[in-house]
Motif scaffolding. Structure first.
Motif, PDB file in Angstrom:
ATOM      1  N   SER A 397       0.379   4.420  -2.334  1.00 52.83           N
ATOM      2  CA  SER A 397       1.035   3.496  -3.271  1.00 52.83           C
ATOM      3  C   SER A 397       1.647   4.259  -4.445  1.00 52.83           C
ATOM      4  O   SER A 397       2.759   3.954  -4.898  1.00 52.83           O
ATOM      5  N   GLU A 398       0.911   5.267  -4.947  1.00 55.63           N
ATOM      6  CA  GLU A 398       1.434   6.038  -6.066  1.00 55.63           C
ATOM      7  C   GLU A 398       2.711   6.775  -5.682  1.00 55.63           C
ATOM      8  O   GLU A 398       3.695   6.794  -6.431  1.00 55.63           O
ATOM      9  N   TYR A 400       4.790   5.948  -3.206  1.00 54.05           N
ATOM     10  CA  TYR A 400       5.856   4.988  -2.958  1.00 54.05           C
ATOM     11  C   TYR A 400       6.439   4.466  -4.261  1.00 54.05           C
ATOM     12  O   TYR A 400       7.669   4.359  -4.402  1.00 54.05           O
ATOM     13  N   ARG A 401       5.587   4.142  -5.228  1.00 49.87           N
ATOM     14  CA  ARG A 401       6.104   3.643  -6.517  1.00 49.87           C
ATOM     15  C   ARG A 401       6.931   4.710  -7.227  1.00 49.87           C
ATOM     16  O   ARG A 401       7.926   4.393  -7.891  1.00 49.87           O
ATOM     17  N   ARG A 429       3.863  -0.980   1.759  1.00 47.50           N
ATOM     18  CA  ARG A 429       5.115  -1.283   1.069  1.00 47.50           C
ATOM     19  C   ARG A 429       5.195  -2.755   0.668  1.00 47.50           C
ATOM     20  O   ARG A 429       5.627  -3.086  -0.446  1.00 47.50           O
ATOM     21  N   ARG A 431       2.776  -4.775  -0.068  1.00 49.36           N
ATOM     22  CA  ARG A 431       1.918  -5.026  -1.238  1.00 49.36           C
ATOM     23  C   ARG A 431       2.588  -4.541  -2.518  1.00 49.36           C
ATOM     24  O   ARG A 431       2.592  -5.238  -3.544  1.00 49.36           O
ATOM     25  N   ASN A 432       3.160  -3.346  -2.476  1.00 48.84           N
ATOM     26  CA  ASN A 432       3.761  -2.784  -3.676  1.00 48.84           C
ATOM     27  C   ASN A 432       5.053  -3.479  -4.067  1.00 48.84           C
ATOM     28  O   ASN A 432       5.320  -3.670  -5.261  1.00 48.84           O
ATOM     29  N   ARG A 435       4.038  -6.710  -5.698  1.00 47.26           N
ATOM     30  CA  ARG A 435       3.567  -6.480  -7.066  1.00 47.26           C
ATOM     31  C   ARG A 435       4.752  -6.260  -8.003  1.00 47.26           C
ATOM     32  O   ARG A 435       4.784  -6.789  -9.129  1.00 47.26           O
TER      33      ARG A 435
END
Length: 527
Positions: A397-398, A400-401, A429, A431-432, A435
């Motif tokens: 996640s880190e 990808y963000r 992806r 989920r992020n 968000r």
């Protein structure tokens, strides 16, 4: 790599034929010969009869004579009916792994096929040419272990012995399939049944039980973490098998700082050294050369001592190229060499991965090699990797963000594409992206234009957002949402449903809808 390099003479096909047509148990060289022949079989639709087509596609509406299924023998492997179901499930899961959120329905349909065959009197322990049952194939894990559990419920023998004398645990341990090993142990699989070469499951080292790369690395203060590759076909061919060895172990060690490598292999008996009176000669596959070909020559250490010394130097003084998450440029000589060392891991953990041309700039990683991503000149994520020991800790996640923020910050880009994402990446992806959109106060409306170049991914986020905003007491709104999602499911699976009648298509789409919505609720619960 061409695995058919065994120097087999002109008499080999007749010898294989004699083994196939015999009911005798096999050991030694004969076992190796038939195993190699079986391992080269690949799934092709045209090899299956019209009677078998519904089975390989998981269509439980079977209308032909039940006696035909009891006597079924398909492909050169002479698969019985239940094994045909498992072979189809394995193939279509692998072929369509990128179809979003479809696995639950996929498994349920194949399970229903197995139950119908059992109800019609098909023996659950029928065997193919190697003496393998449907359960033994299912326990190899390609279609998930759910179908193996169904076969056990139907009376399958967890310790059925093949013509080689081995049981399902032998196969799972040789394949280093930890999930399958754990499943079989829970089901009471025996560790003490010997195959006809005298090897029991207890004699085969379990995944993760191998000795460490070198005790000197630990003495130098280095952490040693072991894990196994997910894919090896880019190195050892489509079947991911190496022929000619007993208890083969291939060891590839990386220093987590400089990515210096050390490669070696050990094994028990080798077929090249076995005496035989056969009119054929068999040669074991080359283990080291294909793997060495995808490693950076500049990174290879010539001995364990040299590797241990490099690990000690890294532990004492290695510093990463940049910050915790860093964007690199392949025009930089030092980073280009580091990238060459790193990209071998992509072959082992990303299905279908290929080396990136040095002329393409861009790329990044997070420190201690927990993850790595690469992006070409236009904004498209082509490779995204988090190594197994570091998964499920937020590194993906880190990363990808970080990539998402880089693209958003540039006025040149309006889209971020992903090249053939896996189901796990899709999940992360979604989920992020959800968000991000919720943080931005976005209003989810399925009438708005798409914002990303990947239609399936865009559909998923749009539908998840719409579901979150949906008034569960508004029957008309839920009906429109249901129809919208079902139309999308049908449009994306038109080819797969082409051979079904109207009622069967309706049931398949409805089952998929229920599975999709259930998974969307799971994702929403994680936000």
């Amino acid at each position: 790599m061409d695995n058919n390099n065994n120097d087999i003479g002109t008499d080999s096909s007749s010898h294989v034929g004699s083994l196939i047509n015999s009911d005798s148990v096999l050991s030694g060289l004969d076992q190796q010969v038939l195993r190699e022949w079986i391992s080269k079989w690949t799934f092709h639709n045209h090899e299956f009869s019209a009677l078998a087509q519904p089975l390989i596609r998981g269509c439980p509406h079977l209308r032909l004579s039940t006696l035909s299924y009891q006597d079924m023998r398909e492909t050169p492997l002479q698969m019985p009916a239940m094994e045909v179901v498992i072979a189809g499930a394995q193939y279509y899961k692998k072929a369509h792994h990128h179809h979003h959120h479809s696995e639950k329905n996929h498994v349920a349909d194949y399970a229903e096929c197995l139950r119908l065959l059992s109800m019609w009197g098909v023996d659950v322990d029928q065997v193919d040419v190697g003496g393998f049952t449907a359960f033994m194939r299912a326990a190899q894990g390609e279609a998930g272990l759910e179908l193996a559990a169904v076969l056990l419920d139907l009376g399958a023998n967890v310790d059925h012995r093949s013509r080689f004398g081995g049981v399902a645990l032998h196969e799972a341990l040789m394949a280093r399939d930890r999930r399958a090993v754990a499943f079989l142990r829970r089901q009471g699989g025996s560790l003490d049944i010997c195959d006809y070469d005298g090897v029991s499951p207890r004699d085969i080292p379990e995944s993760g039980s191998e000795p460490e790369c070198d005790s000197e690395s630990e003495d130098a203060g280095a952490d040693v973490i072991q894990f196994h590759p997910a894919f090896t076909y880019a190195i050892y061919g489509e079947h991911e098998r190496v022929f000619g060895y007993k208890n083969l172990r291939i060891n590839l060690c990386y220093a987590s700082g400089s990515l210096a490598t050390f490669l070696w292999a050990d094994h028990g008996r080798c077929i090249t050294d076995m005496e035989t009176s056969m009119a054929v000669s068999l040669k074991a596959d080359d283990v080291i050369t294909p793997l060495r070909a995808v490693l950076s020559e500049n990174a290879l250490c010539g001995s364990k001592e040299e590797f241990a010394a490099q690990v000690a130097r890294d532990t004492a003084g290695f510093r990463p190229f940049g910050r915790k998450v860093w964007e690199g440029d392949l025009r930089d000589d030092a980073f280009r060499e580091y990238h060459r060392r790193l990209q071998t891991l992509c072959l082992l953990y990303i299905e279908g991965a290929q080396f990136i041309d040095d002329a393409m700039s861009g790329g990044g990683y997070s420190w201690r090699l927990s993850g790595r991503w690469s992006m070409q000149k236009r904004p498209r994520i082509s490779q995204f990797l988090v190594l197994p020991p570091f998964q499920a800790q937020g590194h993906g996640s880190e990363l990808y963000r970080f990539v998402h923020a880089c693209v958003r910050a540039s006025p040149e880009y309006v889209e971020l594409a992903v090249e053939d994402p896996s189901e796990a990446f899709d999940d992360m992806r979604d989920r992020n992206d959800m968000r991000f959109l919720l943080d931005q106060g976005a209003q989810m409306d399925w009438t708005v234009p798409r914002t990303r170049v990947q239609p399936q991914a865009d559909d998923a986020v749009l539908e998840i957002g719409a579901l979150k905003r949906l008034d569960k007491t508004d029957a008309e709104a839920y009906r429109r949402f249901r129809l919208f999602v079902k139309r999308r499911i049908y449009a994306q699976n038109t080819d797969a449903m082409a051979g079904m009648d109207a009622e069967e298509r309706k049931k398949r789409v409805n089952d998929s809808f229920e599975s999709v919505v259930e998974d969307y609720h799971r994702i929403l619960s994680l936000l």
